[in-house]
Every structure is written in structure tokens, then in C-alpha cells.
Enzyme design. Structure first.
Site, PDB file in Angstrom:
ATOM      1  N   LYS A 182       0.811  -1.223   0.000  1.00 33.25           N
ATOM      2  CA  LYS A 182       0.000   0.000   0.000  1.00 33.25           C
ATOM      3  C   LYS A 182       0.840   1.267   0.000  1.00 33.25           C
ATOM      4  O   LYS A 182       0.446   2.259  -0.598  1.00 33.25           O
ATOM      5  CB  LYS A 182      -1.032   0.004   1.125  1.00 33.25           C
ATOM      6  CG  LYS A 182      -0.503   0.130   2.521  1.00 33.25           C
ATOM      7  CD  LYS A 182      -1.635   0.034   3.532  1.00 33.25           C
ATOM      8  CE  LYS A 182      -1.143  -0.141   4.930  1.00 33.25           C
ATOM      9  NZ  LYS A 182      -0.341   0.924   5.481  1.00 33.25           N
TER      10      LYS A 182
ATOM     11  N   ARG B  75      -7.127   3.908  11.395  1.00 35.29           N
ATOM     12  CA  ARG B  75      -6.663   2.543  11.622  1.00 35.29           C
ATOM     13  C   ARG B  75      -7.662   1.746  12.470  1.00 35.29           C
ATOM     14  O   ARG B  75      -7.537   0.548  12.609  1.00 35.29           O
ATOM     15  CB  ARG B  75      -5.330   2.697  12.354  1.00 35.29           C
ATOM     16  CG  ARG B  75      -4.521   1.536  12.590  1.00 35.29           C
ATOM     17  CD  ARG B  75      -3.220   1.941  13.250  1.00 35.29           C
ATOM     18  NE  ARG B  75      -2.298   2.587  12.348  1.00 35.29           N
ATOM     19  CZ  ARG B  75      -1.295   1.983  11.720  1.00 35.29           C
ATOM     20  NH1 ARG B  75      -1.083   0.715  11.901  1.00 35.29           N
ATOM     21  NH2 ARG B  75      -0.496   2.647  10.940  1.00 35.29           N
TER      22      ARG B  75
ATOM     23  N   ARG C 173      11.573  -8.941   2.705  1.00 33.76           N
ATOM     24  CA  ARG C 173      11.997  -7.554   2.932  1.00 33.76           C
ATOM     25  C   ARG C 173      12.902  -7.463   4.169  1.00 33.76           C
ATOM     26  O   ARG C 173      13.905  -6.754   4.163  1.00 33.76           O
ATOM     27  CB  ARG C 173      10.771  -6.646   3.093  1.00 33.76           C
ATOM     28  CG  ARG C 173      11.122  -5.172   3.210  1.00 33.76           C
ATOM     29  CD  ARG C 173       9.893  -4.299   3.139  1.00 33.76           C
ATOM     30  NE  ARG C 173       9.167  -4.293   4.398  1.00 33.76           N
ATOM     31  CZ  ARG C 173       7.988  -3.703   4.573  1.00 33.76           C
ATOM     32  NH1 ARG C 173       7.385  -3.092   3.577  1.00 33.76           N
ATOM     33  NH2 ARG C 173       7.398  -3.710   5.755  1.00 33.76           N
TER      34      ARG C 173
ATOM     35  N   ARG D 120      16.516  -6.577   8.761  1.00 30.78           N
ATOM     36  CA  ARG D 120      15.651  -6.329   9.933  1.00 30.78           C
ATOM     37  C   ARG D 120      15.514  -7.620  10.725  1.00 30.78           C
ATOM     38  O   ARG D 120      14.649  -8.447  10.447  1.00 30.78           O
ATOM     39  CB  ARG D 120      14.255  -5.886   9.479  1.00 30.78           C
ATOM     40  CG  ARG D 120      14.220  -4.552   8.777  1.00 30.78           C
ATOM     41  CD  ARG D 120      12.769  -4.193   8.538  1.00 30.78           C
ATOM     42  NE  ARG D 120      12.616  -3.010   7.728  1.00 30.78           N
ATOM     43  CZ  ARG D 120      11.453  -2.451   7.460  1.00 30.78           C
ATOM     44  NH1 ARG D 120      10.342  -2.962   7.932  1.00 30.78           N
ATOM     45  NH2 ARG D 120      11.380  -1.370   6.717  1.00 30.78           N
TER      46      ARG D 120
ATOM     47  N   ARG E 183       1.554  -8.779  13.881  1.00 32.84           N
ATOM     48  CA  ARG E 183       1.124  -7.509  13.285  1.00 32.84           C
ATOM     49  C   ARG E 183      -0.079  -7.710  12.366  1.00 32.84           C
ATOM     50  O   ARG E 183      -0.992  -6.892  12.337  1.00 32.84           O
ATOM     51  CB  ARG E 183       2.273  -6.882  12.483  1.00 32.84           C
ATOM     52  CG  ARG E 183       3.197  -6.122  13.371  1.00 32.84           C
ATOM     53  CD  ARG E 183       3.987  -5.117  12.547  1.00 32.84           C
ATOM     54  NE  ARG E 183       5.386  -5.255  12.904  1.00 32.84           N
ATOM     55  CZ  ARG E 183       6.363  -5.531  12.073  1.00 32.84           C
ATOM     56  NH1 ARG E 183       6.149  -5.694  10.799  1.00 32.84           N
ATOM     57  NH2 ARG E 183       7.584  -5.628  12.499  1.00 32.84           N
TER      58      ARG E 183
END
Length: 196
Positions: free
Chosen positions: A16, A91, A130, A136, A147
Site C-alpha cells: 500500500k 486505523r 523484505r 531487519r 502484526r
């Protein structure tokens, strides 16, 4: 053409952020990403940035009142007068009510909601990739799954509100960047939110 006052929604890893920037640039409107606004304020050391930094460092989510205040401030800037694309806000249902109150006070409303639909396993594999590419180490599969659960529990319900208003376009978020952008543009064109 209707003024494009848009919201892009999708789980982490749905693309997004990338699609939001592409669509906003093509329409000549700003992307208003709460994450970017928070980071900019933290970097500039503003009072707001200091509040946000303390909250985030404590591992907490920024409260709705503060998030809504930041978004209202950003939407009041001149470049958002001809439309905008929200990413990361609202959200949850409380933030939907805050945004509705602010926009209706200006005689406005959201004119379109782009929902990027990506299967959960696709989101997890994109985010895992990613994380590996960007080093990360905290983005483990468990963290990513957690999440996604928060998104499904808190954010997915806002789509029902906007569906009731008839402004949600669900876009298949799997494919090349260009294919997905074209799907979004076609949906917006059908709502007279983009020029031909």
C-alpha cells in the site's frame, strides 16, 4: 471529476505504501502517511515528535487523539485542499469517527477507499523477504504474524463502515507493480476520481 479524498488500506506487505505514492503522484495529490508524519516530527525534534518518540520507545501505539490531531493538522495544509490519499489512518473505528467529524466540519467526505487484498501467506513471505533484504532481524515470522493479527482485528472492521457507504474498491494486490496500479486506476476512473 470528483475530488479524490482517498484512503488506501491493506495488511502489512500488501504494497500500500508503494501503490499509494504511485496513485497520489498520478493525481497530483499528497500522500498523508501517519508513519511518515511521525518520523518527520521525531527527526525535526518538534514537541509532537518528542511525545511520539517517547510513546514508541516505550513500545506503545500512538494514542488515537494524538494521531487524529496530527492528521487534522496535515489535512489543513494548502496542498491537501484539492484532494489527498491517506495511508495508515484511520486505523480503527475511533479514528474513523474522528476523521468523519473533521471532514464533515469542512463539508467534505472520503470519496474512495482502496482495499489491497493480499493473502496472509503472501504478506508474510513478502515481509520475511523484505526483512532479510534490509537486515531487519526483529521482523521474524512470529512478529509479522502478530502484526497481521492486529490489522485483522482492528483495521479490517473499518472497511465494513466504508462498504456500507459504498466507497470501497477491493483490488487484487498480487501481480506486478504496474498491473496493480492499473487495477486501482481503473477502479478510481469508474468512480470519476481520475481523469481519463
Amino acid at each position: 471529476m470528483t475530488t479524490p479524498r482517498l484512503l488506501i488500506v491493506g495488511p502489512q506487505g500488501s504494497g500500500k505504501g508503494t501503490q499509494g505514492v504511485r496513485i497520489a503522484e498520478s493525481l497530483g495529490i499528497p500522500v498523508i502517511s501517519t508513519g511518515d508524519v511521525f518520523r518527520a516530527n521525531v527527526k525535526e525534534g518538534t514537541d509532537l515528535g518528542k511525545q511520539v518518540q517517547a510513546i514508541i520507545e516505550a513500545g506503545n501505539l500512538v494514542p488515537d487523539e494524538l494521531t487524529s490531531a496530527i492528521v487534522r493538522d496535515r489535512l489543513a495544509q494548502d496542498d491537501a485542499a484539492g484532494g489527498f490519499l491517506l495511508d495508515g489512518y484511520p486505523r480503527n473505528l475511533g479514528q474513523v469517527a474522528d476523521l468523519d467529524a473533521f471532514l464533515s466540519g469542512r463539508g467534505e467526505e472520503l470519496t474512495g477507499v482502496i482495499q489491497l487484498d493480499v493473502p496472509r501467506d503472501e504478506s508474510i513471505s513478502r515481509l520475511t523477504l523484505r526483512a532479510a533484504e534490509q537486515g531487519r532481524t526483529d521482523d521474524t515470522e512470529d512478529v509479522i504474524a502478530h502484526r497481521l493479527s492486529i490489522y485483522e482485528r482492528e483495521t479490517a472492521p473499518i472497511l465494513d463502515v466504508y462498504r456500507d457507504r459504498g466507497i470501497v474498491d477491493t483490488i487484487d494486490g498480487v501481480g506486478t507493480l504496474d498491473e496493480i496500479t492499473e487495477r486501482i486506476r481503473a477502479a478510481l476512473a469508474a468512480r470519476d476520481l481520475v481523469g481519463a
